[in-house]
Design a protein around this motif. Structure first.
Motif, PDB file in Angstrom:
ATOM      1  N   SER A 298      39.811  34.337  12.104  1.00  0.00           N
ATOM      2  CA  SER A 298      40.500  35.487  12.683  1.00  0.00           C
ATOM      3  C   SER A 298      40.700  35.327  14.185  1.00  0.00           C
ATOM      4  CB  SER A 298      39.708  36.764  12.412  1.00  0.00           C
ATOM      5  OG  SER A 298      39.611  36.983  11.033  1.00  0.00           O
TER       6      SER A 298
ATOM      7  N   ALA B 195      43.407  32.818  14.685  1.00  0.00           N
ATOM      8  CA  ALA B 195      44.692  33.450  14.387  1.00  0.00           C
ATOM      9  C   ALA B 195      45.123  34.372  15.527  1.00  0.00           C
ATOM     10  CB  ALA B 195      44.600  34.227  13.081  1.00  0.00           C
TER      11      ALA B 195
ATOM     12  N   LEU C 248      46.362  32.007  18.297  1.00  0.00           N
ATOM     13  CA  LEU C 248      47.527  31.160  18.075  1.00  0.00           C
ATOM     14  C   LEU C 248      48.780  31.905  17.610  1.00  0.00           C
ATOM     15  CD1 LEU C 248      45.926  28.047  16.374  1.00  0.00           C
ATOM     16  CD2 LEU C 248      46.637  28.332  18.743  1.00  0.00           C
ATOM     17  N   LEU C 249      48.634  32.905  16.759  1.00  0.00           N
ATOM     18  CA  LEU C 249      49.819  33.555  16.197  1.00  0.00           C
ATOM     19  C   LEU C 249      50.732  34.178  17.256  1.00  0.00           C
ATOM     20  CD1 LEU C 249      48.461  35.139  12.893  1.00  0.00           C
ATOM     21  CD2 LEU C 249      49.923  33.132  13.165  1.00  0.00           C
ATOM     22  N   PRO C 250      50.192  34.930  18.240  1.00  0.00           N
ATOM     23  CA  PRO C 250      51.112  35.472  19.261  1.00  0.00           C
ATOM     24  C   PRO C 250      51.793  34.364  20.067  1.00  0.00           C
ATOM     25  CG  PRO C 250      49.060  36.682  19.299  1.00  0.00           C
ATOM     26  CD  PRO C 250      48.847  35.489  18.408  1.00  0.00           C
TER      27      PRO C 250
ATOM     28  N   LEU D 170      52.596  31.362  18.952  1.00  0.00           N
ATOM     29  CA  LEU D 170      53.583  30.701  18.100  1.00  0.00           C
ATOM     30  C   LEU D 170      54.815  31.563  17.855  1.00  0.00           C
ATOM     31  CD1 LEU D 170      51.312  29.033  15.402  1.00  0.00           C
ATOM     32  CD2 LEU D 170      52.633  27.897  17.181  1.00  0.00           C
ATOM     33  N   PHE D 171      54.599  32.855  17.624  1.00  0.00           N
ATOM     34  CA  PHE D 171      55.698  33.722  17.229  1.00  0.00           C
ATOM     35  C   PHE D 171      56.185  34.647  18.343  1.00  0.00           C
ATOM     36  CE2 PHE D 171      53.359  32.816  13.266  1.00  0.00           C
ATOM     37  CZ  PHE D 171      54.322  32.012  12.691  1.00  0.00           C
TER      38      PHE D 171
ATOM     39  N   TRP E  34      51.379  40.049  16.288  1.00  0.00           N
ATOM     40  CA  TRP E  34      50.659  38.989  15.566  1.00  0.00           C
ATOM     41  C   TRP E  34      49.182  38.961  15.899  1.00  0.00           C
ATOM     42  CZ3 TRP E  34      52.571  37.032  11.415  1.00  0.00           C
ATOM     43  CH2 TRP E  34      53.945  37.062  11.235  1.00  0.00           C
TER      44      TRP E  34
ATOM     45  N   GLY F 255      44.421  38.964  13.271  1.00  0.00           N
ATOM     46  CA  GLY F 255      43.170  38.524  13.883  1.00  0.00           C
ATOM     47  C   GLY F 255      42.191  39.667  14.100  1.00  0.00           C
TER      48      GLY F 255
ATOM     49  N   ALA G  99      50.572  34.987   5.165  1.00  0.00           N
ATOM     50  CA  ALA G  99      50.810  33.685   5.797  1.00  0.00           C
ATOM     51  C   ALA G  99      51.888  32.912   5.046  1.00  0.00           C
ATOM     52  CB  ALA G  99      49.510  32.886   5.838  1.00  0.00           C
TER      53      ALA G  99
ATOM     54  N   VAL H 116      55.246  34.273   5.990  1.00  0.00           N
ATOM     55  CA  VAL H 116      55.655  33.838   7.330  1.00  0.00           C
ATOM     56  C   VAL H 116      56.169  32.411   7.283  1.00  0.00           C
ATOM     57  CG1 VAL H 116      54.779  33.248   9.625  1.00  0.00           C
ATOM     58  CG2 VAL H 116      54.172  35.425   8.588  1.00  0.00           C
TER      59      VAL H 116
END
Length: 110
Positions: A28, A31, A34-36, A38-39, A44, A48, A101, A104
């Protein structure tokens, strides 16, 4: 009334749930990091944060269950094993995160 569980089984169960909580927390936090990036959107952070909250809940629930010294469950129809709800919740959240996921990834490459 049934006798309490003897031996190290309750302790092993608690330690297994703690390992699960630590794994959920680690994934979490990764995530959330990294997710914010990446996207490119702050929404995002939500997976997490939800996962970190779930990890905290798992940790506390495992500790409570261990301190109660859950009795050996009665065998037979109509008797649920203790902690089954916790396992079902963890599985449901894991499947939901996995499906999210997958959605996405499919939306990016299809």
């Amino acid at each position: 009334m049934t006798a309490p569980a003897l031996g190290l089984q309750p302790e092993r169960t608690e330690l297994a749930w703690r390992r699960t909580a630590l794994a959920v927390a680690a994934v979490s936090l990764v995530a959330a990091r990294l997710l914010p990036a990446l996207f490119g959107h702050a929404v995002w952070l939500l997976p997490g944060l939800v996962g970190t909250g779930l990890a905290g809940y798992l940790w506390i629930a495992a500790r409570r269950r261990h301190t109660r010294r859950t009795p050996v469950p009665a065998r037979g129809p109509g008797h649920d094993s203790p902690g089954a709800g916790l396992l079902a919740l963890t599985a449901a959240v894991g499947v939901t995160i996995g499906l999210g996921a997958l959605a996405v990834v499919l939306s990016l490459y299809v």
